[in-house]
Design a protein around this motif. Sequence first.
Motif, PDB file in Angstrom:
ATOM      1  N   UNK A   1     -33.255 -90.568 -62.503  1.00 10.45           N
ATOM      2  CA  UNK A   1     -32.732 -90.199 -63.822  1.00 10.45           C
ATOM      3  C   UNK A   1     -33.794 -90.255 -64.910  1.00 10.45           C
ATOM      4  N   UNK A   2     -34.787 -91.128 -64.771  1.00 10.88           N
ATOM      5  CA  UNK A   2     -35.807 -91.223 -65.825  1.00 10.88           C
ATOM      6  C   UNK A   2     -36.702 -89.986 -65.858  1.00 10.88           C
ATOM      7  N   UNK A   3     -36.654 -89.155 -64.815  1.00 13.77           N
ATOM      8  CA  UNK A   3     -37.418 -87.916 -64.784  1.00 13.77           C
ATOM      9  C   UNK A   3     -36.552 -86.692 -65.093  1.00 13.77           C
ATOM     10  N   UNK A   4     -35.375 -86.650 -64.497  1.00 11.09           N
ATOM     11  CA  UNK A   4     -34.560 -85.443 -64.571  1.00 11.09           C
ATOM     12  C   UNK A   4     -33.238 -85.623 -65.326  1.00 11.09           C
ATOM     13  N   UNK A   5     -32.983 -86.807 -65.827  1.00 11.32           N
ATOM     14  CA  UNK A   5     -31.720 -87.044 -66.503  1.00 11.32           C
ATOM     15  C   UNK A   5     -30.628 -87.461 -65.523  1.00 11.32           C
ATOM     16  N   UNK A   6     -29.493 -87.839 -66.057  1.00  6.67           N
ATOM     17  CA  UNK A   6     -28.415 -88.394 -65.221  1.00  6.67           C
ATOM     18  C   UNK A   6     -27.411 -87.339 -64.751  1.00  6.67           C
ATOM     19  N   UNK A   7     -27.517 -86.107 -65.270  1.00  8.46           N
ATOM     20  CA  UNK A   7     -26.568 -85.076 -64.868  1.00  8.46           C
ATOM     21  C   UNK A   7     -26.795 -84.669 -63.409  1.00  8.46           C
ATOM     22  N   UNK A   8     -25.737 -84.609 -62.647  1.00 10.62           N
ATOM     23  CA  UNK A   8     -25.819 -84.249 -61.234  1.00 10.62           C
ATOM     24  C   UNK A   8     -25.684 -82.732 -61.071  1.00 10.62           C
ATOM     25  N   UNK A   9     -26.774 -82.116 -60.630  1.00 12.46           N
ATOM     26  CA  UNK A   9     -26.794 -80.670 -60.422  1.00 12.46           C
ATOM     27  C   UNK A   9     -27.101 -80.399 -58.957  1.00 12.46           C
TER      28      UNK A   9
END
Length: 294
Positions: free
Chosen positions: A105-113
């Motif tokens: 999440x610290x790289x790509x955010x917490x949204x699940x895609x």
Amino acid sequence: MKLYITGGKSEKDLQIDGTCTVKDLKIAYEKISKKSIYRQSFKKTDGDKLVRLENESKSLKDYGIVDGDKLQFKDLGPQIGYRTVFLIEYAGPIVFVLLYAARPSFLYGSEKVPYHWVALLGIVCWTIHFLKREFETIFVHRFSRPTMPLSNLFKNSIYYWAFGAVIGYPLCHPKYIAPDELYVYIGLAIFSLSELGNLICHLMLRNLRPAEGSLERPIPKGFLFDFVSCPNYTCEVMSWVGFSIMTMIPFSYLFTLFGFAQMAEWALKKHNGYLKSYEGYKALRRKAIIPFVF
């Protein structure tokens, strides 16, 4: 016989049997200099040129060394095993891409895609390539020398690990945009065939070297060797061409270009080695790495 070993500003006398081999010379010199045999390189003057004593199984007599000769010594510095270097440098790209694949999440955010299927395909192909290289390092390659300078570990690892970092990040990004399927299938076909060709070339080269540490270099024949001296490099480059077309990641094209530049230099060096070692090699009309061109 008595030899005079010069290196830098120092000179050492060494008493050794005239029938000794180069390896015996290194063992004897290790005792008086405390320099490991793997750090030692010797050259002798032959007219206007210096000849490296690179074949450890060859006798000093075969090199024309006689009593009273002077040999030039060079300390090659701290050494590390070839296999160790290869295993470390190829492990880095696998680790980087698999860490990116976890999408922290610290790289790509917490949204699940959900992953795009082409991104997953790229991750699989990338991982297979470097696992193949690890497999070849352990079970296929036979090295002419046991060690290389320790500095090569950092140089090689930085190259592979850095590209693993900059290619893996966009490949695993939730906003990754895949190319048209036609490009994906063309790239995958090029990648797969090139990986197979590369493995075949490596197996053929292994079978030409009778044992680990041998300096024998017979002329490879058959398959892509009929067109270039180093088809293993040709296939390696084409693998990355295919991967780049399949994923359309700009850094992958840069990685391919850098890799080609380095492998072209190695291929030309090996090609010239064949030309120098075998009188009839030129008649084979092979190129170094690109069939019919270079």
